[in-house]
Structure formats: structure tokens, C-alpha cells
Enzyme design. Structure first.
Site, short mmCIF file in Angstrom:
data_model
loop_
_atom_site.label_atom_id
_atom_site.label_comp_id
_atom_site.label_asym_id
_atom_site.label_seq_id
_atom_site.Cartn_x
_atom_site.Cartn_y
_atom_site.Cartn_z
N VAL A 81 1.11 -1.58 0.30
CA VAL A 81 -0.25 0.25 0.38
C VAL A 81 0.67 1.63 -0.35
O VAL A 81 0.14 1.98 -0.63
CB VAL A 81 -1.06 0.20 1.41
CG1 VAL A 81 -1.43 1.44 1.45
CG2 VAL A 81 -2.01 -1.04 1.24
N TYR A 86 -23.69 -2.61 19.28
CA TYR A 86 -24.32 -3.52 20.25
C TYR A 86 -25.89 -2.70 20.84
O TYR A 86 -26.48 -3.70 20.65
CB TYR A 86 -23.41 -4.01 21.12
CG TYR A 86 -23.87 -5.01 22.76
CD1 TYR A 86 -24.17 -5.75 22.98
CD2 TYR A 86 -24.92 -3.79 23.26
CE1 TYR A 86 -24.38 -5.91 23.72
CE2 TYR A 86 -25.00 -3.96 24.94
CZ TYR A 86 -25.46 -5.78 25.13
OH TYR A 86 -25.39 -6.35 26.25
N HIS A 144 -9.69 2.96 5.08
CA HIS A 144 -10.71 2.39 6.63
C HIS A 144 -11.76 3.27 6.82
O HIS A 144 -12.56 1.36 7.36
CB HIS A 144 -9.52 2.82 7.49
CG HIS A 144 -8.19 2.70 8.01
ND1 HIS A 144 -7.30 3.03 6.73
CD2 HIS A 144 -7.82 1.53 7.91
CE1 HIS A 144 -6.53 1.96 6.93
NE2 HIS A 144 -6.10 1.36 8.33
#
Lengths: 442, 442
Positions: free
Chosen positions: A336, A432, A370
Site C-alpha cells: 500500500v 451492540y 479504513h
């Protein structure tokens, strides 16, 4: 023989008198005045202490939870419904894009070609996103896998296009400055050395070699290793299989229960317990990252490279010694880094952008990818990963400015060990709250 | 200028063509073929990981138990009843023994003197034992303190007696071989250099200097440091006070709860939990031992030595680098090691005992004193400490025989880190069964 020239009690009584003197003027080793600096044993001490403390944690975990490792469960992560395989379909799909791509090169003029190229690249980035968001049978892990493959493909095709354009530029420049006969003579000469030159590289064979090769930067003539070393190949294969099992086991046995235990303190915003949980998560998270690094960048990439006789095995440099954050990012992921340098950073410098801005832009693009790889599979757009990458810019400035040598190295390690679990906990907490508790409790 | 001598695409297109080549034939750094070996950063990694894991343990401990540190409690360890101070009385008592001792030297013949000497030495060892066993107001910590002082006194007086006997032997030998006039001339000569010689050393001043000096080996003329460095003295004093607080805090906050939690698994003989508890105890125990080492052998001894202008500051050598168990025992406690060598090991060798047997005998005596210092205060005769020392003999043989370099060093560290808490848990378990649970449950 006069006595006064001898030592006080004389050597003739040596057997007895040697015992009389057993002190001499000297400093303790740990006093700074002694000038002593050999603490070789401390490294061994650190290693022993680390192994023992982690052995205890592992044993505590086993006593508390029993054995949680379950290889079958892994399959269900990729496939909710075994009869529909959206991730795999997506990957097969990309072959079509590739064929289209090869056809693009040189068939159209530079402008139309670039336009179609941009359409194709954006399709590559958007198609899996649409699939992930609208196909409900896609699990997060399967989605990350598909998105990663598509991102790699995007970077590779971008490089392929760039290099072929450079080749056309060179051909045109040569055509302008030199006699055609000379130029053709040279091209024929290089063909004897089995060196391919443009447009001789535009073949399916060449393109597929590049697509599977462990690099993101296209080159007309990759360096090739002379032969496939079977022992090397088998060792890497064994590492791949073994470390894969280890990774899955560690995640199931150590990460998942720790994360589950962290949910309550994070909901209650109990600060001291949050830090305790964070530090507890940091150890398995960091170990898993280290094993993943070795598994992916050493074992797997070397395995593929050996199989394809790909010669350049520099997939990472000595990032573990890095004394600045910049050095770490420039050396831990060489494919990368090489791509960013060749196709993004240097072209920007050529257009007159300052080094600082170009560096920040590289981090920005990295932050985008990302975020892309995390947010889309989780179907949550929280920008934690994006911010995690962007915070590296001020961090790099701070470490580079104020910390030197071993302190800089320790700061890089701390940012790795602590930074990752913070991001992981952020996402897991939000996931969650959204999916397990129901949106009302958020 | 022919093209064929240039690189394939020629330097005249350098700006574009340099980008075309970005791979070269090379191995990965972690492949053995690369010959790379710079893992400097790993030491920093170890340190960071150790600090972070222990920070977590400390935080977990604080959350679980709150703050347990209580400086007042320390006083009650020494004194159950503040109005009877048996430990202190014992220590004052020893002054009598000392006065008696000085009177012994040279007053009687060699035979009667030796006899009285032996009686005095055995009194020194037995008196505190009797006090501890029959005076019920004595706490274990106070008893250990009193016994340690008496043991030190025993070793010092043994050395004092030996050296004075050697001096008498030398004087007699000289008297036999040389003219008296010459001999006296030499004695007078050395007096000018302010060197004391026998029997000029038999003064209260000289004896008390030796009793308080940080060494166990008597010498007529100790090397003296030229002046008292005030900054050095203050630094050592600060370290003494600070580390003492830290030790007490760590024991109260970390050791005591861990030991209390270990009692149940040890009673149930639950094996995996016993190992987990052992490893959990190993970390604070080892840290406390390390801090104690620094506090006692560096800070305190250097403080006393600086105050008394005692020149020989070698209270320890580089035991942290020791690659054999023997090297560790010969280098971590130099005052005791020097005493054993001078007054026990070498005299035995002179009488024709083999090196192996002499070494084992040294360990045997050391084992006796370890047991003496532990069993008597706890009023339990279990021989765990004795066995812990005696097991060093086969361990030393094993490590010396099979492990070299860093492996030997790691083995020494493991034996330290694991061996000590085993012994601690053995005693605490037995003490708990006897005193807390009542003898019926044992």
C-alpha cells in the site's frame, strides 16, 4: 632483605594473610558513578514476565469460560444462508470488470479511455457497497472480505491504467525526438532479453499475473525468482494454516468474552472500569494483530509470491524499530505504501503540492478506505476509523517533534497497543446498542 | 550514441520512466535468507506491554478492593502490645554479648577462648529463638526482624574471631622466623601510615565500627571513602523512605488480597486454579522482591556506608545477567557470599574437602539459616525454606549442564519468579490452616 618493602603482612604468610584483605574501595554497580551499563538480562526478564503473565491470563480465561473455540462457527460468519453466497458472487463478478478493462487499454483515445476508466473504477467501489447494504443475507465478516478484495482490485487497476498511460507518453516522446528505425531496433533488442514492452504487455496472461501477484503496483517486467523452493512453500503453507487456526481460536476464546464483558461499563460510562476493560482488551487485540500481520504479510504473501515466482518479497520493512509514527506507516504495509507513493504522493508533488499537504492527503485517502472497509459491512457510519487514521497526522507531528529514539519507539508501540482497541470498542459498543439492545436504548 | 547501451527506457525520459520500475528481487526481512537481525524495538515492546498489563492489574485490584494501604497497620505488625517490646529488648541485649566478646579476645589462651567463643555464638543463635517461642506478645514480623539482626551479629562475630586468630597465627609465625627488633620496626613503620595492626585493633571503637558497617567480613583496616557526599546521602535516604512506603503499600494492596484469595483453591486442591493463583501471586511477589533488593542492597547499604565512610560498596554484582544458578547465588548478596567464601568454603577446601562437597555444604548452611529465619517466627517447622534452598543444588547442576546463554538466564529468572511464590504459598497455607481455621481442619 628488609621487611619494609613488602606488603603490610608479607607474602611469606600468604596462605593466612590473603584472607585478611577482602574489601577494596569501589562503587555499587547501580550507582551512576560506577559507569556500568550491561543490562542484557533485563530483556530475558521482560520476556519471561510477559510469558508468565499471559499464561496466567489464558488459564484464568479457560477456568472462567471453558473452551469456546468452535471452527464450525467460523463458516457461519461468512454465510448466514448457505444457499446464497453473495460475497463469493461479488468476487466472481469482478472478472467481468477485468475483461472490460483490458479491452479499454489502447482501444479508445486517451480522453474517452480515461472517462470509461473512471466509470469502471467507481463501479468497482460502489457495486459491493450496494450489494452489502441491500442484500440482507450478507454477514459483516463476509462483507469485509468482499470489500477488501474489491479495494485491492481498485488499487491494482488504478496502477495498471497509470503505468500504461506512462508507457504511451514515453512512446510518444520517443517518436518525437528519435528516428523510428533506431527506436524499433532497441525494442527488438530488448525482446531478446525476454523483456516485455508496451503494448506487448496488454495480454490476459500478463494482466491476470498482476491481479494475483502480491503487489499493488503494476510493472511491465516484474522481477522473478529463479525457481519454486518446495521447502519454503510448505513452511509458509503450514504457517498459514496453523496461524489461521490460532487467530480464530484467540478471537473466540479471548476477544469475544472480553468484549462482551466490556459492554456494561461502556453503557454505564463507568470511567475507571472502562479503562480497565480497555487495557484488558488491548493485550489479546494486540497479539491478534501481531499474528495477523505475520500471517498475512509474511506467510500468505510469501506463499503466493513463491508459487508465482514473484521476486520482490519486500512486503514490510522494520516497522518494529520505528521511532516516529510516519516511519511506522511508511514501513509496515509496503504494497500500500508503494502504491500511495507512486500513484498518489509523487504525482501530487509533481503538480506543485507541498510535501505536508501531500502527506496529509495520503492519510485522508487512507482514512477513507479504513472507514469504507469498516462502516459498510457494519452498516453504521460513525467515522471512528476515519478519525483514528486522521489523528495520526497530529500524532506523527507530536512524536516527531518531542520524542526521540527509544521514547519515540515506545510511543509508537503505545499508540498501536492502545489505539486499536479504542476503535474496536467504539464500533462494538455502537453495534451492540443498535443491533442487540434495539435502537430504543441507544 | 547507440541506444542499446542504455537502460531499457533510457534516462532521457527519466521523469516518467523511473516510476515504471518499483520492484526488485529481494527476500522478506523475517525470512531466514534475509540475514536480518535488528529487533531493537522488541525490547521497547516488552517494556510497554509489561507496564500496560500491570497497570491494568493494578486498576482491577483498586476497583475490586478499594484502597487497602494503611501505614498505621505496619506498626501493629511489630507490636501486638505497645507496652512490651520484646524484639527491641533482644536487640539491646546483644550489646552485652559484644562487650563480653571483646574481653574474650586475647585475655584467655587459644583453647579456653575458643570454648567461650562457641558458647557465646550459640547463645546468640538460641536466645532469640527461646524468646520468640516463649514470649507470646511477639508478632511474626517483629520476630523475623530480631532473628535477622541476631543472625547478622552471629556471622560478624564469627568473622571477627577468625580474623583475630589469623593475626595471632601470623604474629607467632613471624616471632618464630624473624628477629624481634626487625619485626617491631615494621610494626612501627605501618603505624605511621595509620594502618592498625593486631592487637591495636582490639578497641570498642574498632569493634562497633565493624558491627555497624555494611559487611560481614572483619578486616583490620577497612578501605575508607575520602568524604561524605551529601547529595548522594540524601538521594539514598529519599529512596529508602519512598521505597519502604511502596513496599508496604504493594504488600497491603496486592499481596495480601491475592494470598487470601488463594486459600480456597489450595484447600480444595483444585489444580488448575492453584496454578492460576500461583502465577497471579508471582507478579507482585517478584516486583516486591526486586524493590526490596534495590531498597536493601543499594539504597540502605549505600546510605549506611556513606554515613560511615565505608569504602567498599560492592554489595551485589550483575546477577541479573547470570546464566547459571551458581552465578546468581554468588553475585546477588555479596556480603553473605564473601563471608561464606572466606570463613566457610575456603577453610573447608584447605582441610581437603572437594569443591563439590564444599559447595553443597555452603548451600546446606544457607538452607539452615533460611529455615531458621522463617520457621521460628511462624512457630511452624515445615522445612519448605530448607528444601527450597537445597533444591538449588540439583537445579544449578541442571541449568549449568543443559542451558546456555539466554536460555540459562531465562531459567534463572523463572526459578526466581516461580520458586519464591511457591514457598510463600506453602507457608501461608500451613499458617492459615493452623491459626485461622483451627488445627482440626488441617
Amino acid at each position: 632483605m628488609p621487611h619494609s618493602t613488602r606488603t603490610p603482612l608479607g607474602p611469606c604468610y600468604g596462605d593466612i594473610s590473603i584472607g585478611l584483605f577482602c574489601h577494596k574501595l569501589q562503587e555499587s554497580l547501580l550507582s551512576s558513578a560506577s559507569g556500568y551499563s550491561n543490562y542484557r538480562g533485563i530483556l530475558n526478564w521482560c520476556v519471561v514476565m510477559l510469558i508468565l503473565s499471559n499464561a496466567r491470563l489464558f488459564l484464568e480465561n479457560l477456568i472462567k469460560y471453558g473452551i469456546l473455540v468452535d471452527p464450525i462457527q467460523v463458516i457461519s460468519l461468512f454465510l448466514k444462508d448457505p444457499y446464497s453466497w453473495p460475497a463469493l458472487c461479488l468476487i466472481i463478478c469482478k472478472c467481468l470488470a477485468l475483461l472490460f478493462y483490458l479491452w479499454l487499454q489502447g482501444t479508445f483515445g486517451e480522453r474517452l479511455g480515461t472517462f470509461l476508466h473512471l466509470i469502471n473504477l467507481s463501479t468497482i467501489l460502489c457495486l459491493p457497497v450496494a450489494t452489502v447494504l441491500f442484500v440482507s443475507s450478507m454477514t459483516p465478516v463476509g462483507a469485509v472480505f468482499a470489500l477488501a478484495v474489491y479495494t485491492i482490485l481498485f488499487l491494482k487497476l488504478y496502477s495498471y491504467k497509470d503505468v500504461n498511460r506512462w508507457c504511451r507518453d514515453i512512446r510518444q516522446a520517443r517518436a518525437r525526438t528519435l528516428a523510428r528505425s533506431l527506436s524499433f531496433q532497441r525494442f527488438n533488442g530488448s525482446a531478446v532479453q525476454t523483456q516485455v514492452s508496451y503494448p506487448g504487455n496488454l495480454t490476459h496472461r500478463d494482466m491476470y499475473y498482476f491481479i494475483f501477484a502480491p503487489t499493488l503496483c503494476y510493472e511491465l517486467n516484474f522481477p522473478r525468482s529463479p525457481r519454486i523452493r518446495k521447502r519454503f512453500l510448505l513452511r509458509r503453507l503450514f504457517e498459514m494454516v496453523f496461524l489461521m487456526q490460532l487467530l480464530v481460536g484467540l478471537i473466540q476464546q479471548w476477544m469475544v468474552p472480553t468484549i462482551q464483558n466490556s459492554m456494561k461499563p461502556f453503557q454505564d460510562m463507568d470511567f475507571s472500569r472502562m479503562i480497565e476493560r480497555l487495557l484488558k482488551l488491548a493485550v489479546p487485540n494486540h497479539l491478534i494483530w501481531l499474528i495477523f500481520f505475520y500471517w498475512f504479510f509474511h506467510s500468505s504473501m510469501n506463499f503466493v509470491a513463491e508459487l508465482m515466482q514473484f521476486g520482490d518479497r519486500e512486503f514490510y520493512r522494520d516497522w518494529w524499530n520505528s521511532e516516529t509514527v510516519t516511519y511506522f506507516w511508511a514501513n509496515w504495509n509496503i504494497p500500500v505504501h508503494k502504491w500511495c507513493l507512486r500513484h498518489f504522493y509523487k504525482p501530487m508533488l509533481k503538480r506543485g503540492v507541498s510535501k505536508r499537504v501531500a502527506q496529509a492527503a495520503v492519510f485522508l485517502v487512507s482514512a477513507f478506505f479504513h472507514e469504507y472497509l469498516v462502516s459498510v459491512p457494519l452498516k453504521m457510519f460513525r467515522l471512528w476509523a476515519f478519525m483514528g487514521m486522521m489523528v495520526q497526522v497530529p500524532l506523527a507531528w507530536f512524536v516527531g517533534q518531542f520524542l526521540r529514539g527509544n521514547y519515540g519507539n515506545a510511543a509508537v508501540w503505545i499508540s498501536l497497543i492502545i489505539g486499536q482497541p479504542i476503535a474496536v470498542l467504539m464500533y462494538v459498543h455502537d453495534y451492540y446498542v443498535l443491533h442487540v439492545q434495539g435502537p430504543s436504548a441507544g
